[in-house]
Design a protein around this motif. Structure first.
Motif, PDB file in Angstrom:
ATOM      1  N   PRO A 107       0.827  -1.371  -0.077  1.00 56.51           N
ATOM      2  CA  PRO A 107       0.018  -0.004   0.097  1.00 56.51           C
ATOM      3  C   PRO A 107       0.790   1.270   0.107  1.00 56.51           C
ATOM      4  O   PRO A 107       0.237   2.259  -0.600  1.00 56.51           O
ATOM      5  N   ALA A 108       2.198   1.074   0.280  1.00 58.05           N
ATOM      6  CA  ALA A 108       2.810   2.296   0.418  1.00 58.05           C
ATOM      7  C   ALA A 108       3.366   2.785  -0.798  1.00 58.05           C
ATOM      8  O   ALA A 108       3.685   3.949  -1.071  1.00 58.05           O
ATOM      9  N   THR A 109       3.509   1.995  -1.796  1.00 59.92           N
ATOM     10  CA  THR A 109       3.992   2.071  -3.070  1.00 59.92           C
ATOM     11  C   THR A 109       3.134   1.712  -4.327  1.00 59.92           C
ATOM     12  O   THR A 109       3.621   2.321  -5.429  1.00 59.92           O
ATOM     13  N   GLU A 165       1.651  -6.033   3.473  1.00 60.86           N
ATOM     14  CA  GLU A 165       0.581  -6.602   2.939  1.00 60.86           C
ATOM     15  C   GLU A 165      -0.641  -5.611   3.071  1.00 60.86           C
ATOM     16  O   GLU A 165      -1.668  -5.285   2.262  1.00 60.86           O
ATOM     17  N   MET A 166      -0.753  -4.794   4.090  1.00 54.96           N
ATOM     18  CA  MET A 166      -1.889  -3.961   4.416  1.00 54.96           C
ATOM     19  C   MET A 166      -1.486  -2.336   4.995  1.00 54.96           C
ATOM     20  O   MET A 166      -2.110  -1.713   5.235  1.00 54.96           O
ATOM     21  N   GLY A 167       0.033  -2.521   5.152  1.00 57.54           N
ATOM     22  CA  GLY A 167       0.436  -1.032   5.334  1.00 57.54           C
ATOM     23  C   GLY A 167       0.397  -0.777   6.623  1.00 57.54           C
ATOM     24  O   GLY A 167       0.775   0.665   7.299  1.00 57.54           O
ATOM     25  N   GLU A 225      -5.111   0.804   3.389  1.00 59.08           N
ATOM     26  CA  GLU A 225      -4.788  -0.477   3.204  1.00 59.08           C
ATOM     27  C   GLU A 225      -4.957  -0.721   1.612  1.00 59.08           C
ATOM     28  O   GLU A 225      -3.972  -1.808   1.128  1.00 59.08           O
ATOM     29  N   SER A 226      -5.395   0.087   0.821  1.00 53.01           N
ATOM     30  CA  SER A 226      -5.434  -0.153  -0.674  1.00 53.01           C
ATOM     31  C   SER A 226      -5.758   1.294  -1.231  1.00 53.01           C
ATOM     32  O   SER A 226      -6.349   2.343  -0.532  1.00 53.01           O
ATOM     33  N   VAL A 227      -5.502   1.656  -2.530  1.00 52.96           N
ATOM     34  CA  VAL A 227      -5.867   2.727  -3.225  1.00 52.96           C
ATOM     35  C   VAL A 227      -7.443   2.755  -3.179  1.00 52.96           C
ATOM     36  O   VAL A 227      -7.898   4.008  -3.099  1.00 52.96           O
ATOM     37  N   GLY A 249       0.700   5.200  -4.117  1.00 54.63           N
ATOM     38  CA  GLY A 249       0.363   4.591  -2.801  1.00 54.63           C
ATOM     39  C   GLY A 249      -1.054   4.768  -2.435  1.00 54.63           C
ATOM     40  O   GLY A 249      -1.515   5.944  -3.127  1.00 54.63           O
ATOM     41  N   ALA A 250      -1.483   4.400  -1.115  1.00 58.20           N
ATOM     42  CA  ALA A 250      -2.661   4.646  -0.736  1.00 58.20           C
ATOM     43  C   ALA A 250      -2.760   5.674   0.278  1.00 58.20           C
ATOM     44  O   ALA A 250      -3.294   5.374   1.609  1.00 58.20           O
ATOM     45  N   TRP A 251      -2.279   6.844   0.222  1.00 57.51           N
ATOM     46  CA  TRP A 251      -1.972   7.551   1.318  1.00 57.51           C
ATOM     47  C   TRP A 251      -3.140   8.684   1.448  1.00 57.51           C
ATOM     48  O   TRP A 251      -3.662   9.340   0.650  1.00 57.51           O
ATOM     49  N   PHE A 252      -3.534   8.920   2.828  1.00 56.74           N
ATOM     50  CA  PHE A 252      -4.593  10.063   3.054  1.00 56.74           C
ATOM     51  C   PHE A 252      -4.086  10.573   4.487  1.00 56.74           C
ATOM     52  O   PHE A 252      -3.753   9.855   5.167  1.00 56.74           O
TER      53      PHE A 252
END
Length: 477
Positions: free
Chosen positions: A20-22, A84-86, A325-327, A358-361
């Motif tokens: 999830p980071a990349t 796997e899930m950040g 955990e995901s985009v 990645g899945a950043w917020f």
């Protein structure tokens, strides 16, 4: 490792992981067919038939071994969660220690929780001699199918497995599709601990293939942690074949901040409750219902507390907020924030996803949250806090209870007796905490009401959920 990757690449039923980071691909794992999953369930059933005859004093050392396996492998298991899930690695290590503590707790406590309970039959008895003997005993149900989520990939499973293996049951784990490495590691824990080889098994199976497993005669009951939709679907299938279930579903926990609360202390509790696991928790604080007179001071303090949760590399022990955990999940929370702002909510902090892979917020605070906004009406499964104004205590209770969910709740007040009364009598939830953020603990019954599900996990109440509470009545001839 190269050979394993070549094998899974040639297998059509793959469980592909993503960092999830990349947003980059990680390992892929070959899944099970339905027939293979049913064969595994049959093997677990055979192991459980023998296991139920094993005494508590033989079970307990194996569960203690499981705690040791978890601690000995904590760095590797925490790394799996990060990949796997950040999950930030520090949070992962804390989760694993909680799992080990849970194993130790039920190794020590299970026998006492499941001790036969004598029943006094003397009332109204007029026969000769002593009245009949009667007692309730707790027998294992059999093999429990566990359908588990990704957000606490080890804890959600251990809090089911530790009590119910100690109760004499077996387990089949169907984990979330994005954490297959964690799912297989959980099977490894019980194997390395010395439990019977087939007593606890993982199946890598798509949710669309669950029905045959739920209906299989080797499965005695089902436990699920997940969404309301998933819970309704699994409960309907299990109910159709009269199999018991325990369901821990969504939550939109409301925290009441009363006018006598210290706004800085309240903000610290609320920020900690909101940001657990990056806000991706059923029992994370999601709605802060604040009496209007203290709201401005509370909001200022909450902004300062939430600023501490800066996004960072989840493999860095100092990071407090990793990726989601995901985009897909990131896009969903971003959409809920935008819908709320477009309908009158106001941003105090954050609110915009960074332009990076990645899945950043970021940590986000919304105020002026009102009915009709996603932040008010829906579960926010991410690092977004919603501040809702209340006129007074009764209005705050009304707002918290006016939700389809009822998992956790909290009251923050300088008057602990007042807080205890509200928590015990007025809040429609499975848990109500006073001056503390909601959390699960092996000693405390855990579960919800309304659309948050039914049944209880852990504690003496949870371990009995998958037992046959049998009446035994004995009279002399």
């Amino acid at each position: 490792m190269a050979e394993a990757r070549a094998f899974v690449a040639a297998t059509p039923n793959l469980f592909q992981t993503f960092n999830p980071a990349t947003a980059e691909k990680g390992l892929a794992y070959p899944g099970h067919t339905v027939d293979h999953a049913l064969s595994i369930a049959a093997n677990v059933h055979r192991a459980q038939v023998a296991w139920r005859r094993v005494g508590f004093r033989e079970r307990a050392p194996l569960m203690k071994n499981a705690a040791k396996v978890i601690r000995d492998n904590s760095s590797r298991y925490a790394g799996l969660m990060t990949e796997e899930m950040g999950k930030p690695v520090t949070d992962g290590l804390a989760e694993l220690e909680k799992c080990a503590t849970c194993c130790d707790y039920f190794a020590d406590a299970a026998e006492g929780f499941l001790k036969p309970i004598p029943i006094d039959m003397s009332a109204g008895y007029s026969g000769p001699g002593a009245p009949p003997k009667a007692f309730a005993t707790f027998n294992p149900l059999g093999v429990i199918l566990a359908v588990m989520p990704w957000n606490f990939p080890f804890w959600q499973v251990i809090r089911f497995a530790a009590p119910h293996l100690m109760a004499g049951n077996g387990g089949v784990l169907k984990h979330a599709s994005n954490v297959p490495g964690c799912a297989l590691a959980l099977e490894e824990i019980f194997r390395l601990a010395g439990f019977p080889i087939d007593l606890f098994r993982t199946v890598l199976l798509s949710s669309r293939d669950l029905r045959p497993l739920i209906e299989d005669p080797h499965i005695a009951a089902v436990t699920l942690t997940g969404s309301v939709a998933a819970g309704k679907s699994v409960a309907a299938t299990a109910g159709a074949v009269l199999k018991k279930g325990v369901y821990e579903l969504g939550g939109s926990d409301g925290y009441i901040v009363l006018e006598d609360a210290d706004p800085i202390a309240a903000a610290r509790i609320c920020a900690r409750g909101r940001m657990v696991n990056g806000g991706q928790s059923c029992i994370a604080a999601k709605r802060f219902v604040v009496v209007e007179s203290v709201r401005p001071a509370f909001e200022r303090a909450l902004v300062e507390e939430m600023k501490r949760f800066e996004m960072g590399d989840p493999s860095d022990p100092k990071t407090l907020l990793g990726p989601m955990e995901s985009v897909h999940s990131r896009d969903q929370i971003a959409s809920q924030v935008n819908q709320s702002v477009n309908n009158g909510a106001r941003l105090l902090l954050g609110g915009e996803a960074p332009k990076r892979p990645g899945a950043w917020f970021p940590a986000t605070i919304l105020t002026n949250v009102l009915p009709g906004q996603a932040a008010h009406d829906e579960e926010l499964f991410g690092p977004v806090a919603a501040v809702i104004s209340a006129k007074d205590e009764q209005d705050a209770i009304r707002i918290v209870n006016a939700s389809e969910f009822g998992l956790g709740s909290a009251v923050i007040t300088a008057d602990t007796a007042r807080g205890e009364r509200i928590a015990a009598e007025d809040l429609d939830a499975g848990a109500a905490f006073v001056n503390q953020n909601v959390r699960s603990d092996p000693r405390l019954p855990f579960g919800g009401v309304k659309n948050s599900g039914y049944g209880r996990e852990v504690s003496e109440f949870g371990i009995r959920e998958f037992c046959n509470i049998k009446t035994v009545f004995v009279e002399k001839l």
